[in-house]
Write a protein that holds these residues in place. Structure first.
Motif, mmCIF file in Angstrom:
data_model
loop_
_atom_site.group_PDB
_atom_site.id
_atom_site.type_symbol
_atom_site.label_atom_id
_atom_site.label_comp_id
_atom_site.label_asym_id
_atom_site.label_seq_id
_atom_site.Cartn_x
_atom_site.Cartn_y
_atom_site.Cartn_z
ATOM 1 N N GLN A 80 4.570 -3.701 2.296
ATOM 2 C CA GLN A 80 3.772 -2.557 2.709
ATOM 3 C C GLN A 80 3.960 -1.451 1.682
ATOM 4 O O GLN A 80 5.076 -1.034 1.405
ATOM 5 N N LEU A 81 2.877 -0.966 1.087
ATOM 6 C CA LEU A 81 2.941 0.097 0.100
ATOM 7 C C LEU A 81 2.669 1.438 0.765
ATOM 8 O O LEU A 81 1.892 1.537 1.706
ATOM 9 N N SER A 82 3.284 2.471 0.232
ATOM 10 C CA SER A 82 2.987 3.811 0.737
ATOM 11 C C SER A 82 1.595 4.212 0.237
ATOM 12 O O SER A 82 1.025 3.580 -0.647
ATOM 13 N N LYS A 83 1.059 5.282 0.799
ATOM 14 C CA LYS A 83 -0.284 5.721 0.435
ATOM 15 C C LYS A 83 -0.357 6.093 -1.049
ATOM 16 O O LYS A 83 -1.319 5.765 -1.730
ATOM 17 N N THR A 84 0.656 6.776 -1.521
ATOM 18 C CA THR A 84 0.681 7.195 -2.928
ATOM 19 C C THR A 84 0.735 5.983 -3.847
ATOM 20 O O THR A 84 0.022 5.920 -4.851
ATOM 21 N N GLN A 85 1.568 5.003 -3.503
ATOM 22 C CA GLN A 85 1.674 3.806 -4.317
ATOM 23 C C GLN A 85 0.375 3.013 -4.304
ATOM 24 O O GLN A 85 -0.030 2.459 -5.324
ATOM 25 N N LYS B 284 -2.673 4.254 -3.930
ATOM 26 C CA LYS B 284 -3.633 4.963 -4.765
ATOM 27 C C LYS B 284 -3.375 4.713 -6.245
ATOM 28 O O LYS B 284 -4.309 4.480 -7.016
#
Length: 156
Positions: free
Chosen positions: A141-146, A148
């Motif tokens: 699971q990637l964070s939103k920033t990652q 983008k």
């Protein structure tokens, strides 16, 4: 230019033979004279095996390092066989010297095989079993920033 490099290589070999070869010979002679001469009554079979193992190990390490130097390498090279052989050679000389004071000091030589087994297990065995098959990394699971940043990188 090639002649200058050859001169430097020959000088490195000469220095290595002079200092390390002399140190090996001095430690062997010191040990033999003191153990065989002064403490002959306390000589046991164990000392023969440890002394023989130290001689074989020192010769092998010396030969490998000398071969590297003759091939144009440096004594300070990182990686390959030069660095562990240099460390092993110094450990053997230290062990042989300090074992004049106590018979238990020969057990310091067990550090080398223990480290070899440790490096084998952590470098080859554990990564083989830890990979566990096909791991494509898509389940993470990637964070939103990652996410983008990854999308921007895919555009270019």
């Amino acid at each position: 230019m090639a002649n200058q490099a050859e001169k430097k290589t020959q000088q490195r070999i000469k220095d290595f033979r002079q200092y390390h070869g002399g140190a090996i010979l001095a430690v062997i002679l010191l040990y033999a004279l003191i153990r065989f001469g002064l403490f002959y009554s306390s000589w046991e079979r164990f000392h023969s095996y440890a002394f023989g193992g130290a001689l074989v190990g020192a010769y092998a390490c010396y030969s490998i390092i000398l071969g590297n130097l003759e091939g144009g390498g440096l004594l300070e090279d990182k990686g390959g066989w030069t660095e562990p052989c240099r460390d092993t050679l110094y450990l053997l000389l230290f062990t042989q010297t300090i074992s004049l004071f106590s018979d238990s000091c020969w057990y310091i030589m067990t550090i080398v095989p223990i480290m070899a087994v440790y490096k084998f297990i952590t470098g080859f065995v554990l990564p083989y079993f830890a990979s566990g098959g096909d791991d494509d990394g898509g389940d993470m699971q990637l964070s939103k920033t990652q996410a983008k940043k990854q999308k921007r990188a895919e555009k270019f």
